[in-house]
Design an enzyme around this catalytic site. Structure first.
Site, short mmCIF file in Angstrom:
data_model
loop_
_atom_site.label_atom_id
_atom_site.label_comp_id
_atom_site.label_asym_id
_atom_site.label_seq_id
_atom_site.Cartn_x
_atom_site.Cartn_y
_atom_site.Cartn_z
N HIS A 96 0.71 -1.21 0.01
CA HIS A 96 -0.11 -0.12 -0.06
C HIS A 96 0.87 1.33 -0.26
O HIS A 96 0.38 2.49 0.19
CB HIS A 96 -0.91 -0.18 1.30
CG HIS A 96 -2.14 0.74 0.96
ND1 HIS A 96 -3.18 0.29 0.17
CD2 HIS A 96 -2.72 1.94 1.38
CE1 HIS A 96 -4.27 1.05 0.11
NE2 HIS A 96 -3.99 2.05 1.15
N ASP A 163 -7.51 3.89 9.25
CA ASP A 163 -8.56 3.98 8.58
C ASP A 163 -9.18 3.03 7.57
O ASP A 163 -10.29 2.79 7.61
CB ASP A 163 -8.59 5.46 7.58
CG ASP A 163 -8.68 6.76 8.68
OD1 ASP A 163 -9.17 6.62 9.79
OD2 ASP A 163 -7.99 7.66 8.23
N GLU A 279 -11.37 13.02 13.79
CA GLU A 279 -10.88 13.40 12.46
C GLU A 279 -11.21 14.64 12.13
O GLU A 279 -12.16 15.33 12.61
CB GLU A 279 -10.66 12.29 11.53
CG GLU A 279 -9.63 11.17 12.11
CD GLU A 279 -9.26 10.08 10.86
OE1 GLU A 279 -9.86 10.56 9.60
OE2 GLU A 279 -8.87 9.02 11.00
#
Length: 519
Positions: A96, A163, A279
């Protein structure tokens, strides 16, 4: 899924010598017989291992290694280390990374996911003892979504998340692992009791704050430079059942940041009245908004608000609870939100969802993008840690005068504060020196012929910050020269370099970071 072609043992020697020598890597040693058939080099396997989630950088490896055990990994790294010309090795989980950090040009990529079921039939084992309480021993190759599913069966859960849960444990711990829980519980690296690591010498080491602590602190946030994480002992606590999930809109950035900082000041780990998650994000007047969170009846007035102001700042907060505590958590939320919060009074939105639905909230977006062919595309991301004292300057100079003014569709832009005292400065990761700093994540997606526009914008943002004296620290960043890395690490550089010499003296691990292998 690519079809993997196993190389017959009688051809392995020819393959290894020929391929590595053809890449100017004169090989005098052959891999041990017990791992010789773990190497794959069919075209599809090599193609997949040559790119990452960013789809911008391509680095072609010599081979991909499929281990059956931790011993296989140790044997491979020891072989690469002892070779007359050391061979670069990169551990690959979900790859990723966005700028080639998980790649290994002319080297060997380890497919960590082939280890998924090697711990007594499971890569995740939940236990407890009197000193630590509950914990999970988790393979570095395991996905966080699987950690969640397994621990929930015991009524337990980690407290610090990312997340997106379809990332490997070893991958996030090699960076930091951050999300909206970090202001209270710290990043994921602050919630690890113990590690098993394969060093750059091929040594298997168990380390913790009390045993082999130098390696423990080096590896956590160490960008894969000191060892490959094969097991992490993760702290667990009782899992909640449900989540009150709020979004509050602001037109005034000063009020937005003031309220965020006020809310994260209530951050004691055992304070049940504090938020569990905070957030923030931007709604930009740059085209259609993702309004899936909100009631359809609110779409028109949200779009009108964004059009009016250009940027709307959205504070996102969550409070966890058990089934029998809904009325109590409602009161706790009201107590937190009443008073001087400066959000627009008609723009507070609330959902009540399961704990799993909340933590796995990004999955639905991923599946939608995959269905549209918009997931495996370039991702020229820029993630920054910004000192709190300069966040207003960052808003005016970057968010308004670069991102909004240039009108290149920005996609998802996150912005939220963290508390420095939740991080351990002995670990390798670098953060601003101020007590509070902000995460700003510009999570761009683009067409294959359009990513350069975002890259140019990213460079302009960094140039602005440098010129304005805003001492940002890239997170998940990339640099082209060692001089830039030295500047990035600052006072930590000498210890980082010394740890590299201690645990990976031939500099074979994670070459894609381009810290010590920047050619």
């Amino acid at each position: 899924m690519a079809k993997h072609i196993t190389i017959p043992k009688k051809f392995v020697t020819i393959f290894i010598v020929t391929f590595f020598m053809s890449n100017a890597m004169a090989t005098t040693l052959l891999p041990p017989n017990d791992i010789a058939d773990r190497f794959h080099n069919d075209s599809e396997t090599i193609k997949i291992a040559s790119s990452d989630f960013g789809h911008i950088v391509q680095e072609i490896p010599a081979a991909v290694f499929y281990p059956n055990s931790i011993d296989d990994i140790a044997s491979l790294v020891k072989y690469a280390y002892n070779n007359s010309v050391p061979i670069n090795v990169a551990a690959r989980g979900q790859a990723h990374s966005t700028w080639g950090q998980s790649l290994a040009r002319d080297g060997v990529v380890i497919n960590m996911t082939s280890l998924e079921n090697r711990l007594n039939g499971s890569g995740i084992i939940v236990s407890s003892d009197s000193s630590l309480g509950s914990y999970a021993d988790v393979g570095g190759e395991q996905l966080w979504i699987d950690v969640l599913n397994t621990t929930l069966q015991y009524g337990l859960s980690p407290v610090s998340w990312v997340d997106y849960l379809y990332l490997t444990v070893g991958g996030t711990l090699s960076n930091a692992g951050i999300s909206g829980q970090s202001f209270r519980f710290g990043p994921q690296i602050s919630n690890v009791y113990e590690l098993d690591v394969i060093t750059g010498k091929g040594e298997f080491v168990t380390c913790s704050p009390k045993e082999k602590s130098e390696l423990y602190y080096a590896v956590l946030g160490g960008l894969g430079q000191f060892g490959i994480i094969t097991r992490a002992r993760i702290a667990l606590e009782p899992a909640p059942k449900r989540v009150k999930w709020l979004r509050l809109f602001y037109s005034d950035f000063s009020a937005f940041t003031r309220d965020q900082e006020s809310l994260i000041s209530k951050n004691e780990r055992r304070d049940n009245k504090a938020l569990n998650y905070l957030e923030g994000m931007l709604l930009l007047n740059q085209g259609p908004q993702d309004l899936s969170f909100y009631p359809v009846s609110a779409y028109a007035r949200i779009n009108s608000l964004v059009t009016k102001y250009g940027i709307i700042y959205c504070l996102e907060a969550a409070k966890y609870y058990y089934d029998d505590r809904e009325s109590r958590v409602e009161k706790e939320l009201l107590d937190l939100l009443k008073g001087n919060l400066g959000f627009l009074p008609d723009f507070m939105f609330e959902k009540d969802v399961t704990y799993m639905e909340f933590l796995n909230r990004v999955r639905s977006s991923e599946l939608f993008l995959r269905s549209k062919g918009q997931w495996e595309v370039p991702h020229p991301w820029l993630n920054l840690f910004v000192p709190e004292s300069r966040i207003l300057d960052f808003n005016s100079g970057v968010l308004k005068n670069i991102i909004l003014k240039q009108n290149i569709p920005a996609g998802i832009v996150l912005i939220y504060p963290m508390n420095r005292n939740k991080w351990d400065d002995k670990m390798s990761v670098v953060i601003p020196v101020e007590d509070v700093f902000y995460v700003v994540s510009m999570l761009h997606s683009s067409g294959f012929n359009k990513w350069e526009a975002y890259d140019n914008q990213n460079k302009e943002i960094l140039q602005f910050c440098d010129g304005a004296g805003i001492k940002v620290k890239p997170y998940l960043g990339h640099y082209e020269t060692q001089e830039d890395w030295i500047k990035h690490f600052g006072s930590k550089w000498e210890s980082f370099r010394a740890r590299k010499a201690l645990f990976d003296p031939k500099m074979i691990l994670s070459p894609g970071q381009r810290i010590f292998n920047n050619n």
